[in-house]
Design a protein around this motif. Structure first.
Motif, short mmCIF file in Angstrom:
data_model
loop_
_atom_site.label_atom_id
_atom_site.label_comp_id
_atom_site.label_asym_id
_atom_site.label_seq_id
_atom_site.Cartn_x
_atom_site.Cartn_y
_atom_site.Cartn_z
N UNK A 161 46.41 27.39 48.05
CA UNK A 161 46.70 28.15 46.83
C UNK A 161 45.39 28.64 46.20
N UNK A 162 44.37 27.76 46.18
CA UNK A 162 43.08 28.12 45.60
C UNK A 162 42.44 29.27 46.37
N UNK A 163 42.50 29.21 47.68
CA UNK A 163 41.91 30.28 48.49
C UNK A 163 42.62 31.60 48.26
N UNK A 164 43.93 31.56 48.13
CA UNK A 164 44.68 32.78 47.85
C UNK A 164 44.29 33.36 46.49
N UNK A 165 44.14 32.49 45.49
CA UNK A 165 43.76 32.95 44.16
C UNK A 165 42.35 33.54 44.16
N UNK A 166 41.45 32.92 44.89
CA UNK A 166 40.08 33.43 44.97
C UNK A 166 40.05 34.82 45.62
N UNK A 167 40.84 35.01 46.68
CA UNK A 167 40.86 36.33 47.31
C UNK A 167 41.44 37.37 46.36
N UNK A 168 42.42 36.94 45.58
CA UNK A 168 43.07 37.85 44.65
C UNK A 168 42.07 38.41 43.63
N UNK A 169 41.10 37.59 43.23
CA UNK A 169 40.11 38.05 42.24
C UNK A 169 38.83 38.56 42.89
N UNK A 170 38.82 38.66 44.21
CA UNK A 170 37.67 39.24 44.89
C UNK A 170 36.55 38.29 45.23
N UNK A 208 36.84 31.41 37.28
CA UNK A 208 37.61 30.79 36.20
C UNK A 208 39.01 31.38 36.11
N UNK A 209 39.12 32.68 36.28
CA UNK A 209 40.43 33.33 36.26
C UNK A 209 41.26 32.90 37.46
N UNK A 210 40.62 32.75 38.62
CA UNK A 210 41.32 32.25 39.80
C UNK A 210 41.90 30.87 39.53
N UNK A 211 41.17 30.04 38.78
CA UNK A 211 41.66 28.71 38.43
C UNK A 211 42.95 28.77 37.63
N UNK A 212 43.07 29.77 36.76
CA UNK A 212 44.31 29.96 36.00
C UNK A 212 45.43 30.46 36.92
N UNK A 213 45.10 31.42 37.79
CA UNK A 213 46.11 31.99 38.69
C UNK A 213 46.60 30.97 39.71
N UNK A 214 45.76 29.99 40.03
CA UNK A 214 46.15 28.97 41.00
C UNK A 214 47.30 28.10 40.49
N UNK A 215 47.54 28.11 39.20
CA UNK A 215 48.71 27.41 38.67
C UNK A 215 49.99 28.17 38.98
N UNK A 216 49.85 29.39 39.50
CA UNK A 216 50.97 30.27 39.80
C UNK A 216 51.85 30.48 38.57
N UNK A 217 51.22 30.92 37.46
CA UNK A 217 51.98 31.09 36.22
C UNK A 217 52.90 32.30 36.28
N UNK A 218 53.91 32.28 35.42
CA UNK A 218 54.80 33.43 35.26
C UNK A 218 54.41 34.26 34.06
#
Length: 289
Positions: free
Chosen positions: A124-133, A155-165
């Protein structure tokens, strides 16, 4: 995820001599998948409002309904565990919250904390990191060895890694130069579209409001003064000035052009709208010589 405020009030240090109203009689609705902007002067209640979305603050009166979660003055902290995964908050200077020894560990912390296995959290963390470049070559680095812009993306990837709605952005581009601000806002817009998130942006940047928001809430003295589309909010420059709010930059340019004799049937809020009304008038301007 829909969000509704029903007659919400909040008082800081309630039932004490230092009691101070933060919100009063707030009725609002944010539709699932919408992009919302909250504007207003410093101290108008913007940050107080968004801190109710994941239970950082509990209303003194009324109800905050986030999806299926109902928050009332009687709600206990232990009842908010799932909500705090569903609502991701990005505050000013989010990079100040980085703390782990590597980029990957920092971003994987939230999903592990919410019950994912180490392998799941890493993926999940790797996916979030790729999402933010952020590429794999930076995963093993210490966060504080990165550039300021990279740290903010981590830091933003860390928030997205929670998979928020729901994604709450409280002045997320503070301290960035114009290029960095534009890149960050485009990133949020792309994430919102790809994940169909409900986004709530607190900002003083009126150009961002016009460009991205579906709905705008004007806060004043802890209460929603006006709610509408960007076009409805910015339609009356006199009203904006009376409430110490600025027009977006295109609107400010229009005001100067009107002083020079140009006429506009409606207030253009974007460059294409401005050119559509301005170009025919420029063609009529006589050229010397």
């Amino acid at each position: 995820m829909d969000i509704t405020f029903k007659q919400v009030s909040y008082t800081y240090q309630a039932n004490s001599p230092l009691a101070t109203p933060g919100l009063r009689d707030v009725d609002l609705h944010f539709a699932s998948g919408s992009y919302n902007a909250i504007i207003g002067q410093t101290g108008s209640g913007k940050s107080t409002l968004v801190q109710h979305l994941n239970g950082l603050l509990i209303p003194t009166a009324g109800q905050v309904i986030v999806g299926q979660q109902v928050i009332t003055p009687l709600t206990k902290n232990k009842a908010l565990h799932d909500l705090r995964r569903q609502v991701g908050l990005v505050f000013q200077f989010p990079e100040s919250q980085l703390f782990e020894e590597t980029v990957l560990k920092d971003v994987a912390f939230a999903p592990k904390n919410f019950g994912k296995t180490p392998a799941e959290a890493t993926a999940i963390a790797q996916q979030a990191l790729r999402l933010v470049g952020i590429g794999p070559e930076l995963e093993a680095k210490m966060p504080f060895d990165l550039s300021g812009g990279q740290m903010r993306r981590v830091a933003i990837a860390g928030v997205l890694a929670m998979e928020p709605e729901v994604l709450v952005l409280d002045e997320p581009t503070a301290g960035l130069d114009p290029v960095g601000r534009e890149e960050m806002m485009q990133l949020f817009a792309r994430i919102q579209q790809e994940r169909q998130l409900t986004v709530i942006l607190v900002t003083h940047q009126m150009d961002d409001v016009v460009r991205y928001a579906d709905q705008v809430v004007v806060m004043e003295q802890g209460h929603p003064l006006k709610v509408g589309s960007p076009r409805e909010i910015f339609a009356d420059p006199t009203w904006l000035a009376a409430h110490n709010l600025e027009l977006p930059s295109t609107g400010q340019l229009v005001a100067r052009l009107q002083q020079q004799g140009f006429e506009f049937t409606t207030l253009p809020l974007t460059v294409p709208e401005l050119l559509a009304q301005l170009t025919p008038q420029l063609r009529q301007v006589p050229v010397d010589g």
